[in-house]
Scaffold this active site. Structure first.
Site, mmCIF file in Angstrom:
data_model
loop_
_atom_site.group_PDB
_atom_site.id
_atom_site.type_symbol
_atom_site.label_atom_id
_atom_site.label_comp_id
_atom_site.label_asym_id
_atom_site.label_seq_id
_atom_site.Cartn_x
_atom_site.Cartn_y
_atom_site.Cartn_z
ATOM 1 N N ARG A 50 0.879 -1.305 -0.007
ATOM 2 C CA ARG A 50 0.072 -0.077 -0.060
ATOM 3 C C ARG A 50 1.019 1.326 0.027
ATOM 4 O O ARG A 50 1.923 1.242 0.565
ATOM 5 C CB ARG A 50 -1.041 -0.165 1.395
ATOM 6 C CG ARG A 50 -1.863 -1.340 1.134
ATOM 7 C CD ARG A 50 -2.856 -1.310 2.164
ATOM 8 N NE ARG A 50 -3.884 -0.248 2.254
ATOM 9 C CZ ARG A 50 -4.705 0.110 3.421
ATOM 10 N NH1 ARG A 50 -4.729 -0.851 4.356
ATOM 11 N NH2 ARG A 50 -5.548 1.052 3.501
ATOM 12 N N SER A 80 -4.958 10.707 2.534
ATOM 13 C CA SER A 80 -5.199 11.779 3.592
ATOM 14 C C SER A 80 -4.310 11.316 4.958
ATOM 15 O O SER A 80 -3.883 12.140 5.764
ATOM 16 C CB SER A 80 -6.668 11.961 4.077
ATOM 17 O OG SER A 80 -7.243 10.919 4.341
ATOM 18 N N GLN A 81 -4.166 10.005 5.212
ATOM 19 C CA GLN A 81 -3.240 9.616 6.342
ATOM 20 C C GLN A 81 -1.962 9.997 6.274
ATOM 21 O O GLN A 81 -1.352 10.048 7.328
ATOM 22 C CB GLN A 81 -3.407 8.123 6.406
ATOM 23 C CG GLN A 81 -4.765 7.478 6.499
ATOM 24 C CD GLN A 81 -4.851 6.171 6.744
ATOM 25 O OE1 GLN A 81 -3.995 5.458 6.142
ATOM 26 N NE2 GLN A 81 -6.029 5.522 7.023
ATOM 27 N N SER A 95 -10.271 12.616 0.413
ATOM 28 C CA SER A 95 -10.768 12.149 1.913
ATOM 29 C C SER A 95 -10.520 13.331 2.686
ATOM 30 O O SER A 95 -10.033 12.911 4.024
ATOM 31 C CB SER A 95 -10.359 10.825 2.236
ATOM 32 O OG SER A 95 -10.784 9.853 1.178
ATOM 33 N N ASP A 150 -14.874 4.255 2.092
ATOM 34 C CA ASP A 150 -15.628 3.160 2.980
ATOM 35 C C ASP A 150 -16.859 2.998 3.063
ATOM 36 O O ASP A 150 -17.315 1.604 3.246
ATOM 37 C CB ASP A 150 -15.109 3.313 4.320
ATOM 38 C CG ASP A 150 -13.597 3.179 4.804
ATOM 39 O OD1 ASP A 150 -12.830 2.513 3.807
ATOM 40 O OD2 ASP A 150 -12.993 3.806 6.007
ATOM 41 N N LYS A 184 -6.869 -0.394 -0.628
ATOM 42 C CA LYS A 184 -7.531 -0.784 0.421
ATOM 43 C C LYS A 184 -6.884 -2.056 0.955
ATOM 44 O O LYS A 184 -5.852 -2.586 0.533
ATOM 45 C CB LYS A 184 -8.899 -0.687 0.523
ATOM 46 C CG LYS A 184 -9.434 0.817 0.442
ATOM 47 C CD LYS A 184 -9.174 1.718 1.185
ATOM 48 C CE LYS A 184 -9.721 3.236 1.412
ATOM 49 N NZ LYS A 184 -9.504 3.974 2.508
ATOM 50 N N ARG A 226 -10.429 -3.252 -3.374
ATOM 51 C CA ARG A 226 -11.936 -3.170 -3.179
ATOM 52 C C ARG A 226 -12.576 -3.151 -4.518
ATOM 53 O O ARG A 226 -14.032 -3.308 -4.797
ATOM 54 C CB ARG A 226 -12.213 -2.193 -2.164
ATOM 55 C CG ARG A 226 -12.109 -2.777 -0.679
ATOM 56 C CD ARG A 226 -12.628 -1.813 0.140
ATOM 57 N NE ARG A 226 -12.181 -2.188 1.563
ATOM 58 C CZ ARG A 226 -11.826 -1.609 2.663
ATOM 59 N NH1 ARG A 226 -12.303 0.002 2.417
ATOM 60 N NH2 ARG A 226 -11.514 -1.997 3.665
ATOM 61 N N ARG A 252 -14.942 -4.709 5.122
ATOM 62 C CA ARG A 252 -16.126 -3.866 4.508
ATOM 63 C C ARG A 252 -16.735 -4.633 3.588
ATOM 64 O O ARG A 252 -18.024 -4.539 3.539
ATOM 65 C CB ARG A 252 -15.232 -2.492 3.807
ATOM 66 C CG ARG A 252 -14.680 -1.679 4.630
ATOM 67 C CD ARG A 252 -15.448 -0.874 5.884
ATOM 68 N NE ARG A 252 -14.482 0.023 6.558
ATOM 69 C CZ ARG A 252 -14.974 0.473 7.720
ATOM 70 N NH1 ARG A 252 -16.323 0.325 8.172
ATOM 71 N NH2 ARG A 252 -14.022 1.302 8.209
ATOM 72 N N LYS A 287 -11.451 -6.556 12.546
ATOM 73 C CA LYS A 287 -10.800 -5.113 12.104
ATOM 74 C C LYS A 287 -11.337 -3.903 12.588
ATOM 75 O O LYS A 287 -10.714 -2.936 13.172
ATOM 76 C CB LYS A 287 -10.465 -5.098 10.756
ATOM 77 C CG LYS A 287 -9.307 -3.984 10.254
ATOM 78 C CD LYS A 287 -8.975 -4.430 8.827
ATOM 79 C CE LYS A 287 -8.098 -3.293 8.260
ATOM 80 N NZ LYS A 287 -7.046 -3.296 8.887
#
Length: 394
Positions: free
Chosen positions: A93, A135-136, A162, A275, A302, A306, A349, A375
């Site tokens: 990631r 955004s993290q 985000s 999400d 993700k 996804r 999810r 999770k």
């Protein structure tokens, strides 16, 4: 196990927001407090264990938690650094833009991906990154730069993906007495600050509330309590999406009740709140007409890809859909789908989305695993049964 829900009715309490808890735990740890919540979800547990390991000088296992990776790597430099490992998927990631920003300001980093070791003395300064990846990256630095020896500026090029999560970080920093000032495409961040420790009680999680609210829209009436109607969590957008699709939405204090209406297709920008997209795909299956979910490119980054996972799930349960441009899915809703074996990866999810699809399925939905729910929402299956869902072991 087999899941089905023909009539949804009842009230549940939203689990605590893991996004808010992550930030609260980190800022408390920087102040010197290391309390942990009782029975946390896996991702919150990773943050708790990681903070303890950093403080003790031990290696940090990030498991499969992207937020922990992007938050704890910069924060660890406040404590002298640390070594980090994680799952194979986590190592794939995006991380390099954050690592390069840290390197440019004094950090020594052994690799461009996990596993890696971070050390050195981080300097205040001008931090600029691409805003369209995660955004993290920005939230991690916002929880680090105020505690350096001088002032910094943290900015982004292009749009900020985000951005609601960055606003959430800003709000929680302010609650802890930490000042960050929004200036154009970035933040001015004074240094030499000290956070105030706060209790771990936080608002409910809108991303976890969403599948339950959608079940109310499809199959009856469901109330979720413990939610902040003024929350800046991006997933509060579920309220607008449900209203747009024809569900009945009512609000009373910290409670949202969603009841079945005449559901029709709608459009949703997945870049706003990625999400929500898997559960909204389930809503599209239960609606009449086209539901168009677009700008889904970041879903590929993700816990699983996804975007592809949604396509496989829709196909496995007999939905009518098509894709466009590699980042859009149009679900041609007919009010119901076939059901059957749900093809889903190890992704919380996606498992929740499959469970929601059981409300629109002619036959039960069969899942090969549900452990990934730990999770973010360990009590999901219990709450599913509480509002009328049936779960049969196979």
């Amino acid at each position: 196990m087999k899941l089905q829900i023909e009539r949804a009715h009842g009230t549940i309490i939203a689990p605590p927001s893991k996004s808010a808890l992550h930030r609260r735990l980190i800022l408390n740890a920087i102040e010197g407090s290391f309390d942990a919540p009782r029975d946390p979800c896996t991702d919150v547990g990773v943050i708790c264990e990681g903070l303890r390991a950093i403080r003790a000088g031990d290696p940090v296992s990030l498991r499969d938690c992207g937020a922990a990776m992007r938050f704890l790597i910069p924060v660890s430099l406040l404590f002298g650094g640390a070594s980090f490992t994680g799952s194979e998927r986590l190592s794939e990631r995006p991380l390099l833009p954050l690592l390069n920003a840290l390197r440019a300001h004094g950090a020594d980093i052994s690799s461009d991906a996990l596993p890696l070791t971070v050390s050195g003395s981080l300097r205040p300064g001008h931090y600029i990154m691409d805003g369209g990846i995660s955004s993290q990256f920005f939230s991690g630095l916002m929880m680090t730069l105020p505690f350096l020896s001088g002032d910094s500026f943290l900015g982004w090029t292009d749009r900020l993906a985000s951005d609601g999560y960055v606003t959430l970080t800003e709000r929680i920093l302010n609650e802890h007495g930490v000042v960050v000032r929004r200036e154009g495409n970035g933040y001015s961040i004074p240094g030499n600050q000290t956070p105030v420790a706060l209790p771990l009680a936080v608002e409910g999680d809108w991303s976890c509330a969403a599948p339950m609210l959608i079940l109310g829209a499809i199959a009856g009436s469901v109330t979720v309590t413990g939610l902040d109607m003024h929350s800046v969590q991006p997933d509060r957008a579920i309220l607008d999406a449900l209203s747009q699709c024809g569900a009945h939405v009512s609000i009373d204090g910290d409670a949202v009740t969603v009841s079945k209406g005449t559901l029709s297709g709608c459009k949703f920008n997945g870049d706003r709140a990625p999400d929500l997209v898997p559960a909204l795909a389930a809503l599209g299956c239960a609606s009449e007409g086209d539901t168009v979910l677009y700008r889904l490119g970041r879903l590929r980054l993700k816990e699983s890809d996804r975007f592809e996972a949604i396509l496989r799930l829709l196909a496995s349960l007999g939905a009518d859909f098509e894709t466009e441009n590699g980042d859009t899915v149009a679900i041609h809703g007919h009010g119901a789908i076939k059901g059957g074996f749900a093809e889903v990866p190890l992704d919380h999810r996606m498992v929740m989305a499959a469970a929601v699809m059981s409300a629109a399925s002619a036959m039960p939905v069969t899942l090969s695993e549900t452990d990934s729910l730990n999770k973010s929402y360990p009590t999901f299956l219990r709450d599913f049964e509480r509002i009328g869902g049936r779960i049969d072991a196979i």
